[in-house]
Design an enzyme around this catalytic site. Structure first.
Site, PDB file in Angstrom:
ATOM      1  N   ASP A  69       2.315   5.759   1.094  1.00 44.03           N
ATOM      2  CA  ASP A  69       2.029   6.510  -0.133  1.00 44.03           C
ATOM      3  C   ASP A  69       3.313   7.058  -0.749  1.00 44.03           C
ATOM      4  OD1 ASP A  69      -0.645   6.008   0.189  1.00 44.03           O
ATOM      5  OD2 ASP A  69      -1.170   8.030   0.891  1.00 44.03           O
ATOM      6  N   ASN A  72       3.793  -0.604   5.560  1.00 48.72           N
ATOM      7  CA  ASN A  72       2.724   0.263   6.061  1.00 48.72           C
ATOM      8  C   ASN A  72       2.569   0.154   7.570  1.00 48.72           C
ATOM      9  OD1 ASN A  72       1.722   1.784   3.947  1.00 48.72           O
ATOM     10  ND2 ASN A  72       0.309   0.202   3.253  1.00 48.72           N
ATOM     11  N   ASP A 124       5.126  -6.513  -7.894  1.00 48.79           N
ATOM     12  CA  ASP A 124       4.629  -6.313  -6.527  1.00 48.79           C
ATOM     13  C   ASP A 124       5.754  -5.761  -5.659  1.00 48.79           C
ATOM     14  OD1 ASP A 124       1.983  -6.968  -6.531  1.00 48.79           O
ATOM     15  OD2 ASP A 124       2.194  -8.817  -5.379  1.00 48.79           O
ATOM     16  N   HIS A 165       0.664   4.758   6.836  1.00 47.91           N
ATOM     17  CA  HIS A 165       0.120   4.790   5.478  1.00 47.91           C
ATOM     18  C   HIS A 165       0.589   6.004   4.684  1.00 47.91           C
ATOM     19  CE1 HIS A 165      -2.518   1.287   5.664  1.00 47.91           C
ATOM     20  NE2 HIS A 165      -2.716   1.598   6.939  1.00 47.91           N
ATOM     21  N   GLU A 204      -0.299  -2.210  -4.047  1.00 42.82           N
ATOM     22  CA  GLU A 204       1.139  -2.147  -4.322  1.00 42.82           C
ATOM     23  C   GLU A 204       1.502  -2.882  -5.604  1.00 42.82           C
ATOM     24  OE1 GLU A 204       0.676  -5.865  -1.702  1.00 42.82           O
ATOM     25  OE2 GLU A 204      -0.365  -3.975  -2.111  1.00 42.82           O
TER      26      GLU A 204
END
Length: 316
Positions: free
Chosen positions: A195, A186, A178, A191, A222
């Site tokens: 990415d 984010n 994770d 966002h 994630e």
């Protein structure tokens, strides 16, 4: 651009060895099953793989000029050749040599003198892994954002890897990973930058696993998973720790400047006793998932495992 020697119907194996007797022996064992090509030096082998379609390399450790270790290192830093499985052929029984080869990304070792059935079985295993990768690439089992394998790919592959581990009585290592505090990332950077973070992390994971049979999957959001066939718990934890360090030290390139992220990892390994069963795999998965949550609870940016599952193992 590679030059194909012909309309290839069979897999092609490159043998790299400067001893005529060894070349004759391996050629005799393999020519019935594969197209065999030969190089007698490391330099010749490196030139050949850029011009010829090679599926697998049998590489002697001791060569005139550059060594087998040096050849493997050069193969692994070349985008065109780094996924070609390399099996070392050697008369050495040195654990240090084997550890160095595996660390560089060797898929396996074959000892001299050659035993026909052992050579055939070890090469057949690698060819099966190659076919799995081709199936993944052919049927769209890639995550569209990161380019690594997706969850559907994992569902397709775990049964085959589990069955192989049972059949060969070999361990199967697995990691769950994770990105730490990704929601905060984010919220802070947006966002689109999230990415970019996912792509960078996935790329590092993919480059950190050196063997052709190791697989990285985007689990969702994630979360990622990695399968490490024929890897005991100590090796699984070592791979996990290397990935953790690589990600911790790699900048995420944003318009506003470089930022850094960390990951938490749960690691486990099992020598399965039965063919793929939902109950047995479910217990194995839950064990690794608990290790991941242990890593988060203990401060994140760390690797954790839980003792006592599936095989004898030692935990720090």
């Amino acid at each position: 651009m590679k030059e194909y020697l012909d309309d290839k119907q069979r897999e092609r194996v490159l043998i790299v060895d400067d001893t005529p007797a060894h070349l004759r022996s391996l050629s005799r064992i393999l020519t019935e099953l594969y197209d065999v090509v030969i190089a007698k030096t490391g330099e010749e082998a490196l030139e050949m793989v850029t011009k010829t379609d090679i599926d697998l390399i049998l590489l002697d450790l001791v060569l005139p000029g550059i060594s087998g270790f040096e050849v493997l290192a050069k193969l692994k830093i070349n985008e065109e050749t780094k996924r070609i499985p390399v099996i070392f052929i050697t008369s050495s029984d040195s654990p240090e040599d084997e550890m160095q080869g595996l660390a560089l990304g060797a898929a396996d070792y074959i000892r001299k003198p050659f035993i026909d059935i052992i050579v055939k079985m070890r090469i057949a295993l690698q060819m099966q892994l190659i076919q799995q990768m081709r199936i993944i690439e052919s049927y769209g089992f890639r995550d569209g954002l990161t380019g690594v394998n997706n969850r559907r790919s994992f569902d397709q592959m775990i049964g085959a890897e589990w069955a192989r581990a049972v059949r060969n009585k070999e361990p199967l290592g697995m990691l769950l990973l994770d990105i730490d505090y990704f929601k905060k990332f984010n919220d802070t950077y947006g966002h689109l930058n999230g990415d970019a973070c996912l792509k960078t992390v996935a790329h590092i994971m993919r480059d950190s696993v050196k063997r052709g049979g190791d697989f990285v999957f985007r689990w969702g959001g994630e979360e990622f998973a990695i399968l490490l066939p024929n890897t005991h718990i100590c090796g699984t934890v070592a791979v996990a720790e290397q990935i953790r360090k690589n990600i911790e030290n790699a900048p995420i390139k944003l318009d506003s400047g470089d930022v850094y992220v960390t990951i938490s990892i749960g690691a486990g390994a099992i020598i399965p006793q039965n063919e793929m069963q939902k109950t047995e795999f479910k217990e194995f998965y839950e064990y690794i998932d608990k290790a991941l949550y242990k890593a988060k609870a203990n401060g994140r940016n760390r690797v954790e495992t839980i003792c006592g599952f599936g095989q004898k193992q030692e935990c720090d």
